[in-house]
Design a protein around this motif. Structure first.
Motif, mmCIF file in Angstrom:
data_model
loop_
_atom_site.group_PDB
_atom_site.id
_atom_site.type_symbol
_atom_site.label_atom_id
_atom_site.label_comp_id
_atom_site.label_asym_id
_atom_site.label_seq_id
_atom_site.Cartn_x
_atom_site.Cartn_y
_atom_site.Cartn_z
ATOM 1 N N HIS A 12 0.835 -1.204 0.000
ATOM 2 C CA HIS A 12 0.000 0.000 0.000
ATOM 3 C C HIS A 12 0.871 1.255 0.000
ATOM 4 C CE1 HIS A 12 -3.905 -1.865 0.270
ATOM 5 N NE2 HIS A 12 -3.568 -2.537 1.363
ATOM 6 N N ARG A 13 1.910 1.272 0.829
ATOM 7 C CA ARG A 13 2.805 2.444 0.882
ATOM 8 C C ARG A 13 3.503 2.660 -0.455
ATOM 9 N NH1 ARG A 13 6.676 2.538 5.678
ATOM 10 N NH2 ARG A 13 6.885 4.656 4.934
ATOM 11 N N ASN A 14 3.946 1.583 -1.086
ATOM 12 C CA ASN A 14 4.590 1.699 -2.398
ATOM 13 C C ASN A 14 3.622 2.247 -3.443
ATOM 14 O OD1 ASN A 14 6.983 0.718 -1.354
ATOM 15 N ND2 ASN A 14 6.671 -1.364 -2.117
ATOM 16 N N ASN A 15 2.384 1.768 -3.402
ATOM 17 C CA ASN A 15 1.377 2.262 -4.355
ATOM 18 C C ASN A 15 1.111 3.758 -4.146
ATOM 19 O OD1 ASN A 15 1.109 -0.237 -5.538
ATOM 20 N ND2 ASN A 15 -0.709 -0.795 -4.351
ATOM 21 N N ILE A 16 0.998 4.167 -2.886
ATOM 22 C CA ILE A 16 0.763 5.579 -2.582
ATOM 23 C C ILE A 16 1.936 6.418 -3.085
ATOM 24 C CG2 ILE A 16 0.559 7.263 -0.705
ATOM 25 C CD1 ILE A 16 -1.027 5.017 0.825
ATOM 26 N N HIS A 17 3.141 5.942 -2.854
ATOM 27 C CA HIS A 17 4.327 6.651 -3.334
ATOM 28 C C HIS A 17 4.304 6.766 -4.864
ATOM 29 C CE1 HIS A 17 8.441 8.064 -3.484
ATOM 30 N NE2 HIS A 17 8.700 7.127 -4.385
ATOM 31 N N ARG A 18 3.951 5.688 -5.534
ATOM 32 C CA ARG A 18 3.872 5.692 -6.997
ATOM 33 C C ARG A 18 2.829 6.690 -7.483
ATOM 34 N NH1 ARG A 18 2.071 0.933 -7.712
ATOM 35 N NH2 ARG A 18 4.032 -0.074 -7.276
ATOM 36 N N TYR A 19 1.664 6.722 -6.822
ATOM 37 C CA TYR A 19 0.611 7.652 -7.222
ATOM 38 C C TYR A 19 1.051 9.099 -7.001
ATOM 39 C CZ TYR A 19 -2.492 3.613 -7.542
ATOM 40 O OH TYR A 19 -3.065 2.424 -7.891
ATOM 41 N N ARG A 20 1.732 9.367 -5.895
ATOM 42 C CA ARG A 20 2.236 10.729 -5.658
ATOM 43 C C ARG A 20 3.207 11.144 -6.753
ATOM 44 N NH1 ARG A 20 3.097 10.190 0.756
ATOM 45 N NH2 ARG A 20 0.970 10.709 1.365
ATOM 46 N N SER A 21 4.062 10.225 -7.158
ATOM 47 C CA SER A 21 5.007 10.520 -8.240
ATOM 48 C C SER A 21 4.277 10.799 -9.544
ATOM 49 C CB SER A 21 5.971 9.354 -8.435
ATOM 50 O OG SER A 21 6.762 9.168 -7.295
ATOM 51 N N LEU A 22 3.245 10.014 -9.815
ATOM 52 C CA LEU A 22 2.468 10.217 -11.036
ATOM 53 C C LEU A 22 1.752 11.574 -11.038
ATOM 54 C CD1 LEU A 22 0.915 6.688 -11.608
ATOM 55 C CD2 LEU A 22 2.513 7.881 -13.122
ATOM 56 N N LEU A 23 1.291 12.005 -9.863
ATOM 57 C CA LEU A 23 0.586 13.281 -9.784
ATOM 58 C C LEU A 23 1.509 14.460 -10.074
ATOM 59 C CD1 LEU A 23 -1.764 12.695 -6.726
ATOM 60 C CD2 LEU A 23 -2.411 12.913 -9.139
ATOM 61 N N LYS A 24 2.816 14.262 -9.971
ATOM 62 C CA LYS A 24 3.773 15.329 -10.274
ATOM 63 C C LYS A 24 4.020 15.468 -11.777
ATOM 64 C CE LYS A 24 6.171 14.836 -5.889
ATOM 65 N NZ LYS A 24 7.435 14.439 -5.231
ATOM 66 N N THR A 25 3.481 14.540 -12.552
ATOM 67 C CA THR A 25 3.674 14.568 -14.004
ATOM 68 C C THR A 25 2.503 15.287 -14.667
ATOM 69 O OG1 THR A 25 2.568 12.449 -14.370
ATOM 70 C CG2 THR A 25 4.940 12.380 -13.921
ATOM 71 N N GLN A 26 2.629 15.490 -15.959
ATOM 72 C CA GLN A 26 1.558 16.134 -16.724
ATOM 73 C C GLN A 26 0.500 15.092 -17.063
ATOM 74 O OE1 GLN A 26 3.009 18.237 -20.100
ATOM 75 N NE2 GLN A 26 1.028 19.135 -20.585
ATOM 76 N N LEU A 27 -0.716 15.318 -16.577
ATOM 77 C CA LEU A 27 -1.817 14.368 -16.765
ATOM 78 C C LEU A 27 -3.051 15.103 -17.255
ATOM 79 C CD1 LEU A 27 -1.471 12.543 -13.337
ATOM 80 C CD2 LEU A 27 -0.741 11.635 -15.533
ATOM 81 N N SER A 28 -3.917 14.357 -17.911
ATOM 82 C CA SER A 28 -5.218 14.927 -18.255
ATOM 83 C C SER A 28 -6.066 14.980 -16.983
ATOM 84 C CB SER A 28 -5.913 14.076 -19.317
ATOM 85 O OG SER A 28 -6.311 12.836 -18.766
ATOM 86 N N ASP A 29 -7.151 15.712 -17.023
ATOM 87 C CA ASP A 29 -8.026 15.822 -15.859
ATOM 88 C C ASP A 29 -8.574 14.464 -15.443
ATOM 89 O OD1 ASP A 29 -7.636 18.553 -15.715
ATOM 90 O OD2 ASP A 29 -9.466 19.048 -16.826
ATOM 91 N N ILE A 30 -8.943 13.650 -16.422
ATOM 92 C CA ILE A 30 -9.510 12.328 -16.129
ATOM 93 C C ILE A 30 -8.461 11.431 -15.479
ATOM 94 C CG2 ILE A 30 -10.457 10.231 -17.172
ATOM 95 C CD1 ILE A 30 -11.842 12.047 -19.226
ATOM 96 N N GLU A 31 -7.242 11.478 -16.008
ATOM 97 C CA GLU A 31 -6.163 10.669 -15.425
ATOM 98 C C GLU A 31 -5.867 11.114 -13.992
ATOM 99 O OE1 GLU A 31 -3.485 9.638 -19.374
ATOM 100 O OE2 GLU A 31 -3.272 11.608 -18.410
ATOM 101 N N ARG A 32 -5.821 12.431 -13.781
ATOM 102 C CA ARG A 32 -5.547 12.967 -12.446
ATOM 103 C C ARG A 32 -6.639 12.541 -11.460
ATOM 104 N NH1 ARG A 32 -1.912 16.131 -10.756
ATOM 105 N NH2 ARG A 32 -1.263 16.673 -12.862
ATOM 106 N N GLN A 33 -7.891 12.643 -11.879
ATOM 107 C CA GLN A 33 -9.002 12.237 -11.013
ATOM 108 C C GLN A 33 -8.907 10.755 -10.664
ATOM 109 O OE1 GLN A 33 -12.532 13.315 -13.159
ATOM 110 N NE2 GLN A 33 -12.310 15.505 -12.720
ATOM 111 N N PHE A 34 -8.586 9.933 -11.641
ATOM 112 C CA PHE A 34 -8.465 8.500 -11.404
ATOM 113 C C PHE A 34 -7.359 8.220 -10.390
ATOM 114 C CE2 PHE A 34 -6.331 4.475 -12.274
ATOM 115 C CZ PHE A 34 -7.384 3.586 -12.106
ATOM 116 N N ILE A 35 -6.196 8.834 -10.576
ATOM 117 C CA ILE A 35 -5.067 8.587 -9.679
ATOM 118 C C ILE A 35 -5.367 9.107 -8.279
ATOM 119 C CG2 ILE A 35 -2.644 9.171 -9.236
ATOM 120 C CD1 ILE A 35 -2.260 9.031 -12.311
ATOM 121 N N GLU A 36 -5.999 10.266 -8.180
ATOM 122 C CA GLU A 36 -6.360 10.800 -6.861
ATOM 123 C C GLU A 36 -7.342 9.874 -6.149
ATOM 124 O OE1 GLU A 36 -7.734 14.712 -7.870
ATOM 125 O OE2 GLU A 36 -5.713 15.574 -7.719
#
Length: 74
Positions: A12-36
């Motif tokens: 779970h901690r690794n997944n959260i870390h991965r999602y935080r890293s992904l949120l720092k990248t350029q994403l579409s609104d739909i992708e950002r909502q999904f990751i959040e």
């Protein structure tokens, strides 16, 4: 059994870390909502697992100054 719970916590901690890293990248609104949403789900799962694995909570003791202002006598 405890090793399995630690492995799940780590996952779970690794997944959260991965999602935080992904949120720092350029994403579409739909992708950002999904990751959040996924990060919120992972965080809730991690908190639930932590409370099951470590059911005893420890409260921080107050400082002597805080105890004195609250009228606590040692």
């Amino acid at each position: 059994m405890l090793d399995e719970e630690f492995a799940r916590i780590r996952a779970h901690r690794n997944n959260i870390h991965r999602y935080r890293s992904l949120l720092k990248t350029q994403l579409s609104d739909i992708e950002r909502q999904f990751i959040e949403r996924r990060m919120a789900e992972e965080t809730a799962s991690l908190e639930a697992l932590n409370s099951e694995t470590f059911p005893i909570g420890f409260a921080l003791s107050e400082t002597p100054a805080a105890q004195a202002s609250a009228g606590v006598v040692s």
